[in-house]
Design an enzyme around this catalytic site. Structure first.
Site, PDB file in Angstrom:
ATOM      1  N   ARG A  22      52.337  66.283  23.200  1.00 41.96           N
ATOM      2  CA  ARG A  22      51.458  67.233  22.500  1.00 41.96           C
ATOM      3  C   ARG A  22      51.323  66.888  21.027  1.00 41.96           C
ATOM      4  O   ARG A  22      50.265  67.063  20.430  1.00 41.96           O
ATOM      5  CB  ARG A  22      51.975  68.666  22.675  1.00 41.96           C
ATOM      6  CG  ARG A  22      51.502  69.282  23.981  1.00 41.96           C
ATOM      7  CD  ARG A  22      52.429  70.356  24.457  1.00 41.96           C
ATOM      8  NE  ARG A  22      52.188  71.648  23.849  1.00 41.96           N
ATOM      9  CZ  ARG A  22      52.999  72.687  24.007  1.00 41.96           C
ATOM     10  NH1 ARG A  22      54.089  72.570  24.723  1.00 41.96           N
ATOM     11  NH2 ARG A  22      52.724  73.835  23.440  1.00 41.96           N
ATOM     12  N   ARG A  80      57.741  77.965  29.828  1.00 45.06           N
ATOM     13  CA  ARG A  80      56.489  77.312  30.196  1.00 45.06           C
ATOM     14  C   ARG A  80      56.737  75.871  30.636  1.00 45.06           C
ATOM     15  O   ARG A  80      57.587  75.193  30.073  1.00 45.06           O
ATOM     16  CB  ARG A  80      55.533  77.313  28.998  1.00 45.06           C
ATOM     17  CG  ARG A  80      54.753  78.584  28.880  1.00 45.06           C
ATOM     18  CD  ARG A  80      54.041  78.705  27.571  1.00 45.06           C
ATOM     19  NE  ARG A  80      53.376  77.474  27.149  1.00 45.06           N
ATOM     20  CZ  ARG A  80      52.609  77.402  26.065  1.00 45.06           C
ATOM     21  NH1 ARG A  80      52.422  78.488  25.330  1.00 45.06           N
ATOM     22  NH2 ARG A  80      52.049  76.274  25.724  1.00 45.06           N
ATOM     23  N   ARG A  86      40.423  72.912  18.993  1.00 49.88           N
ATOM     24  CA  ARG A  86      41.528  71.968  18.966  1.00 49.88           C
ATOM     25  C   ARG A  86      41.032  70.525  18.853  1.00 49.88           C
ATOM     26  O   ARG A  86      41.832  69.606  18.821  1.00 49.88           O
ATOM     27  CB  ARG A  86      42.318  72.091  20.262  1.00 49.88           C
ATOM     28  CG  ARG A  86      43.791  72.463  20.061  1.00 49.88           C
ATOM     29  CD  ARG A  86      44.373  72.524  21.455  1.00 49.88           C
ATOM     30  NE  ARG A  86      45.783  72.727  21.526  1.00 49.88           N
ATOM     31  CZ  ARG A  86      46.368  73.900  21.752  1.00 49.88           C
ATOM     32  NH1 ARG A  86      45.667  74.985  21.797  1.00 49.88           N
ATOM     33  NH2 ARG A  86      47.672  73.968  21.901  1.00 49.88           N
ATOM     34  N   ARG A  89      61.584  78.290  23.467  1.00 50.12           N
ATOM     35  CA  ARG A  89      60.697  79.415  23.766  1.00 50.12           C
ATOM     36  C   ARG A  89      60.872  79.932  25.191  1.00 50.12           C
ATOM     37  O   ARG A  89      60.954  79.175  26.145  1.00 50.12           O
ATOM     38  CB  ARG A  89      59.253  78.977  23.555  1.00 50.12           C
ATOM     39  CG  ARG A  89      58.228  79.996  24.049  1.00 50.12           C
ATOM     40  CD  ARG A  89      56.909  79.840  23.420  1.00 50.12           C
ATOM     41  NE  ARG A  89      56.320  78.524  23.644  1.00 50.12           N
ATOM     42  CZ  ARG A  89      55.219  78.111  23.026  1.00 50.12           C
ATOM     43  NH1 ARG A  89      54.632  78.901  22.147  1.00 50.12           N
ATOM     44  NH2 ARG A  89      54.738  76.919  23.277  1.00 50.12           N
ATOM     45  N   LYS A 104      51.707  80.412  16.234  1.00 52.27           N
ATOM     46  CA  LYS A 104      50.357  80.952  16.105  1.00 52.27           C
ATOM     47  C   LYS A 104      50.148  82.152  17.019  1.00 52.27           C
ATOM     48  O   LYS A 104      49.468  83.096  16.654  1.00 52.27           O
ATOM     49  CB  LYS A 104      49.321  79.866  16.364  1.00 52.27           C
ATOM     50  CG  LYS A 104      49.382  79.245  17.749  1.00 52.27           C
ATOM     51  CD  LYS A 104      48.398  78.085  17.863  1.00 52.27           C
ATOM     52  CE  LYS A 104      48.613  77.297  19.138  1.00 52.27           C
ATOM     53  NZ  LYS A 104      48.448  78.093  20.376  1.00 52.27           N
TER      54      LYS A 104
HETATM   55  P1  AMP Z   1      48.791  76.643  23.849  1.00 51.91           P
HETATM   56  O1  AMP Z   1      49.198  77.848  24.632  1.00 51.91           O
HETATM   57  O2  AMP Z   1      47.802  76.968  22.770  1.00 51.91           O
HETATM   58  O3  AMP Z   1      49.971  75.867  23.327  1.00 51.91           O
HETATM   59  O4  AMP Z   1      48.032  75.674  24.869  1.00 51.91           O
HETATM   60  C1  AMP Z   1      48.680  75.132  25.995  1.00 51.91           C
HETATM   61  C2  AMP Z   1      47.886  73.985  26.598  1.00 51.91           C
HETATM   62  O5  AMP Z   1      46.599  74.456  27.041  1.00 51.91           O
HETATM   63  C3  AMP Z   1      47.549  72.842  25.646  1.00 51.91           C
HETATM   64  O6  AMP Z   1      48.610  71.930  25.539  1.00 51.91           O
HETATM   65  C4  AMP Z   1      46.323  72.251  26.325  1.00 51.91           C
HETATM   66  O7  AMP Z   1      46.680  71.498  27.456  1.00 51.91           O
HETATM   67  C5  AMP Z   1      45.599  73.485  26.800  1.00 51.91           C
HETATM   68  N1  AMP Z   1      44.684  74.005  25.747  1.00 51.91           N
HETATM   69  C6  AMP Z   1      44.796  75.167  25.039  1.00 51.91           C
HETATM   70  N2  AMP Z   1      43.791  75.321  24.158  1.00 51.91           N
HETATM   71  C7  AMP Z   1      42.992  74.226  24.314  1.00 51.91           C
HETATM   72  C8  AMP Z   1      41.800  73.789  23.682  1.00 51.91           C
HETATM   73  N3  AMP Z   1      41.221  74.501  22.685  1.00 51.91           N
HETATM   74  N4  AMP Z   1      41.257  72.621  24.107  1.00 51.91           N
HETATM   75  C9  AMP Z   1      41.824  71.893  25.094  1.00 51.91           C
HETATM   76  N5  AMP Z   1      42.950  72.240  25.713  1.00 51.91           N
HETATM   77  C10 AMP Z   1      43.547  73.402  25.344  1.00 51.91           C
END
Ligand code: AMP
Length: 224
Positions: free
Chosen positions: A164, A153, A80, A120, A5
């Site tokens: 996740r 990461r 989310r 990644r 994404k």
């Molecule tokens: P991402 O970079 O989108 O994969 O997000 C990494 C981590 O950030 C996720 O696994 C969550 O712990 C947190 N996170 C990101 N977006 C959200 C959201 N909309 N609501 C809650 N936690 C989030």
């Protein structure tokens, strides 16, 4: 192959000149800056759990009022949870009004997703995303553009991946029927090249925007 994404959002940024609002990136920024939110988010993110809705919503509310969102924006990784989606539907920012949100789901096979996530790597300088399996840099673990060592990461481990996925099924999947019921939803196949996926997303966006047009921008109180 780079069908995530984040990568797709970056392509839309280039194409439409509108900002990408990634809640994951914003939270990582908070963590780097050691803000209160960053401290709360740190452990949760590491474990692959979600950061509480009210905190994320507040962060998004602030970001949506920055002037660069006037012509549109891409929300990446948000909403989310069902509560976040409902909050966004009801949200009227102090700085103007929001066009109706449309949602695009990118479907990927779980085994493929695991390799994409554990493979990644990101450049800490230019944020370019590589994948050691699908899209490796020319030199092992080194950014092609910056010559810097790539980083992984903390939540891109196999253990965090499984957590996740569990969180995704329990908390994020209900967002799909929410958008489906309003018609503001398309699902695209993510198991292809970045270009193929991008083309499918563009087509879905065109269809959605024909049905749910973005109102012509006005500046209600001269804010923008
Ligand atoms: P991402 O970079 O989108 O994969 O997000 C990494 C981590 O950030 C996720 O696994 C969550 O712990 C947190 N996170 C990101 N977006 C959200 C959201 N909309 N609501 C809650 N936690 C989030």
């Amino acid at each position: 192959r780079s069908v995530g994404k984040g990568t797709q959002a970056q392509l839309l940024v280039t194409r439409f000149g509108i900002p990408q609002i990634s809640t994951g990136d914003l939270l990582r920024q908070h963590r780097r800056n050691r803000t209160e939110l960053g401290m709360i988010a740190d452990d949760l993110m590491r474990q692959g759990q979600l950061v509480p809705d009210d905190l994320v919503n507040k962060m998004v509310a602030v970001r949506l009022c920055e002037p660069d969102t006037a012509a549109g924006y891409i929300l990446d990784g948000f909403p989310r949870t069902l509560a976040q989606a409902e909050w966004l539907d009801a949200f009227t920012p102090e700085c103007g009004s929001l066009p109706p949100t449309v949602a695009i789901e990118i479907r990927v096979d779980e085994a493929l997703l695991l390799r994409r996530i554990t493979g990644r790597r990101t450049c800490p300088v230019c944020n370019h995303i590589y994948n050691v399996y699908f899209n490796p840099p020319k030199e092992d673990e080194i950014c092609d553009r910056e010559g810097t060592k790539l980083v992984q990461r903390a939540d891109d481990t196999e253990e965090a991946f499984h957590k996740r996925m569990q969180v995704y099924r329990a908390q994020t999947l209900p967002v799909v029927p929410h958008y489906q019921s309003t018609g503001r939803f398309r699902s695209v196949e993510g198991d292809g090249s970045a270009e193929t996926v991008a083309a499918a997303i563009l087509m879905a966006l065109q269809e959605l925007r024909a049905e749910f047009p973005v109102p012509i921008l006005s500046s209600p109180s001269g804010v923008r």
